[in-house]
Design a protein around this motif. Structure first.
Motif, short mmCIF file in Angstrom:
data_model
loop_
_atom_site.label_atom_id
_atom_site.label_comp_id
_atom_site.label_asym_id
_atom_site.label_seq_id
_atom_site.Cartn_x
_atom_site.Cartn_y
_atom_site.Cartn_z
N THR A 132 0.83 -1.20 0.00
CA THR A 132 0.00 0.00 0.00
C THR A 132 0.86 1.25 0.00
OG1 THR A 132 -0.16 0.35 2.40
CG2 THR A 132 -1.64 -1.30 1.43
N ASN A 133 0.19 2.40 -0.18
CA ASN A 133 0.89 3.68 -0.12
C ASN A 133 1.14 4.13 1.31
OD1 ASN A 133 -2.01 3.80 -0.30
ND2 ASN A 133 -1.89 6.02 -0.41
N ILE A 134 0.73 3.33 2.29
CA ILE A 134 1.23 3.50 3.66
C ILE A 134 2.47 2.63 3.72
CG2 ILE A 134 0.78 3.16 6.11
CD1 ILE A 134 -2.17 3.57 5.55
N GLU A 135 3.63 3.25 3.78
CA GLU A 135 4.90 2.61 3.44
C GLU A 135 5.11 1.25 4.09
OE1 GLU A 135 9.72 3.53 3.72
OE2 GLU A 135 8.25 4.96 4.49
N LYS A 136 4.82 1.09 5.35
CA LYS A 136 5.16 -0.14 6.05
C LYS A 136 3.97 -1.08 6.25
CE LYS A 136 9.16 1.79 8.44
NZ LYS A 136 9.84 1.96 9.74
N LEU A 137 2.89 -0.82 5.52
CA LEU A 137 1.68 -1.63 5.64
C LEU A 137 1.44 -2.43 4.37
CD1 LEU A 137 -1.04 -2.43 7.03
CD2 LEU A 137 -2.04 -0.42 5.90
N SER A 138 1.27 -3.75 4.51
CA SER A 138 0.84 -4.61 3.41
C SER A 138 -0.39 -5.38 3.86
CB SER A 138 1.96 -5.56 2.98
OG SER A 138 2.39 -6.35 4.06
N ILE A 139 -1.18 -5.85 2.88
CA ILE A 139 -2.45 -6.50 3.18
C ILE A 139 -2.50 -7.86 2.48
CG2 ILE A 139 -4.97 -6.34 2.99
CD1 ILE A 139 -4.59 -3.28 2.77
N LEU A 140 -2.92 -8.88 3.21
CA LEU A 140 -3.18 -10.19 2.64
C LEU A 140 -4.68 -10.42 2.69
CD1 LEU A 140 -2.12 -12.85 1.46
CD2 LEU A 140 -1.93 -13.73 3.80
N PRO A 141 -5.39 -10.33 1.54
CA PRO A 141 -6.85 -10.52 1.55
C PRO A 141 -7.24 -11.94 1.96
CG PRO A 141 -6.09 -9.48 -0.50
CD PRO A 141 -4.87 -9.99 0.21
N SER A 142 -8.53 -12.12 2.23
CA SER A 142 -9.00 -13.46 2.61
C SER A 142 -8.96 -14.41 1.43
CB SER A 142 -10.42 -13.39 3.17
OG SER A 142 -11.31 -12.91 2.18
N GLY A 143 -9.15 -13.89 0.22
CA GLY A 143 -9.03 -14.73 -0.97
C GLY A 143 -10.35 -15.28 -1.46
N THR A 144 -10.26 -16.23 -2.36
CA THR A 144 -11.42 -16.83 -3.00
C THR A 144 -12.18 -17.72 -2.01
OG1 THR A 144 -10.17 -16.85 -5.08
CG2 THR A 144 -12.19 -18.17 -4.99
N GLN A 145 -13.50 -17.56 -1.97
CA GLN A 145 -14.31 -18.37 -1.07
C GLN A 145 -14.11 -19.86 -1.35
OE1 GLN A 145 -16.52 -17.26 1.55
NE2 GLN A 145 -15.21 -15.49 1.20
N HIS A 146 -14.07 -20.65 -0.27
CA HIS A 146 -13.80 -22.08 -0.40
C HIS A 146 -14.76 -22.84 0.51
CE1 HIS A 146 -11.62 -25.90 -0.41
NE2 HIS A 146 -10.85 -25.43 -1.38
N PRO A 147 -15.38 -23.93 0.01
CA PRO A 147 -16.36 -24.66 0.82
C PRO A 147 -15.75 -25.32 2.05
CG PRO A 147 -15.87 -25.85 -1.21
CD PRO A 147 -15.25 -24.50 -1.35
N ARG A 148 -14.44 -25.52 2.05
CA ARG A 148 -13.79 -26.15 3.20
C ARG A 148 -12.82 -25.17 3.87
NH1 ARG A 148 -11.38 -31.84 1.68
NH2 ARG A 148 -11.36 -31.95 3.96
N ALA A 149 -13.27 -23.94 4.01
CA ALA A 149 -12.42 -22.89 4.59
C ALA A 149 -11.97 -23.25 6.01
CB ALA A 149 -13.16 -21.56 4.59
N THR A 150 -12.87 -23.80 6.80
CA THR A 150 -12.52 -24.17 8.18
C THR A 150 -11.41 -25.21 8.20
OG1 THR A 150 -14.77 -23.72 8.94
CG2 THR A 150 -13.40 -25.10 10.34
N GLU A 151 -11.54 -26.22 7.35
CA GLU A 151 -10.52 -27.27 7.30
C GLU A 151 -9.18 -26.70 6.80
OE1 GLU A 151 -13.60 -27.58 6.24
OE2 GLU A 151 -14.38 -29.14 7.57
#
Length: 319
Positions: free
Chosen positions: A200-219
């Protein structure tokens, strides 16, 4: 005619018949030799067609050669800091606001534990989970503000991970579109997040999104692949603090699976509405975590104008 003369005559007959003899090959011109050298395969180039396939027996040398392929670069995104500030979130420019001062107090013990400067060494101290007992208590708001506040430090970088895979909200709150992320990496049994990490344009901040929905997310969050990813994230950079916005503890099991690997956990509690029984049940669900911090959201504070908006907080350390 001697034997030597007979041999010489035979060689001449072979040449006239168009047969290429060994000594003719060694007598090629320098240009011909250069052409052969140019067409020779590069010994440092890995031929993709010859790369080992899944399930095949490969030597350590072959695996090392394939693993040398460079990782894709992280994507850079521009946060609209004015819009973020207008929504009530912390921004670096507002370093002297009441909100900034509150998070300075909140983050100090967390950073000390993360960097091994607390009273007791904490395993995975730089992995910090922000959660709540129930939805709507302000955990995502807290996770984002905490990450931005730590990014304002001189000596630390921070990664904000949207681990609320059922109801991700971090990207939306920051004005960003959905993107691949955590679940995509774990489902590939990989530890390489470079292709989905957002700088990001906040120099020391990066983001890892949750990503693509998955039916076995808990597992996936409870899998060995997730454990390997957390271990890699925790140890790769000594100055990096990783903030996880996780699901509420009493609604899903994902947060409990994640909590088992955290060094520090913040439980956000809505001071006006969350029942004490729910808070106690949430704390019991993360009993194994060595450091637990409770943060009161929307706690009313006395001011010259009656009551204002602010935070109360408590801090506890259990061995």
């Amino acid at each position: 005619m001697s034997l030597i003369e007979q041999a010489a005559k035979r060689l001449e007959q072979l040449r006239q018949a168009g047969v290429e003899l060994p000594e003719d090959q060694t007598a090629r011109s320098p240009a011909a030799k250069a052409t052969v050298a140019v067409n020779a395969p590069d010994p440092y180039t890995v031929d993709i067609s010859q790369a080992p396939r899944a399930g095949s027996d490969t030597s350590p040398q072959e695996k090392q050669a394939v693993s040398r392929a460079p990782s894709p670069p992280s994507k850079r995104v521009e946060l609209n800091l004015e819009s973020i500030s207008a929504s009530g979130l912390l921004v670096p420019q507002a370093s002297r606001s009441q909100l900034a001062d509150e998070y300075r107090v909140i983050k100090r013990p967390l950073i000390a534990n993360a960097m091994g400067k607390g009273s007791t060494p904490i395993e995975n101290g730089n992995l910090i989970m922000v959660t709540s007992a129930l939805p709507g208590e302000g955990k995502s708001f807290t996770a984002i503000n905490l990450a931005i506040s730590i990014a304002m430090e001189l000596d630390n970088t921070v990664m904000l991970v949207d681990a609320d895979v059922s109801r991700p909200s971090v990207l939306n709150m920051l004005g960003l579109p959905p993107a691949p992320g955590l679940l995509d990496v774990v489902s590939r049994n990989s530890v390489d997040i470079s292709g989905v990490l957002l700088r990001t344009n906040i120099e020391k901040l990066s983001i890892l999104p949750s990503g693509t929905q998955h039916p076995r997310a808990t597992e996936l969050l409870a899998s060995d692949a997730m454990v390997r990813l957390l271990d890699d994230m925790s140890s790769r950079y000594s100055d990096r603090i990783i903030i996880f916005d996780s699901p509420p503890l009493l609604l899903t099991t994902e947060s409990r699976a994640l909590a088992a690997h955290m060094g520090q956990i913040i439980i956000v509690v809505n001071a006006e509405s969350t029942a004490q029984a729910a808070v106690k049940q949430a704390i019991a669900a993360i009993d194994a975590c060595p450091v637990k911090m409770m943060l009161l959201n929307q706690a009313r504070q006395a001011s010259t104008d009656g009551y204002g908006y602010g935070y109360g907080y408590g801090y506890g350390h259990e061995n």
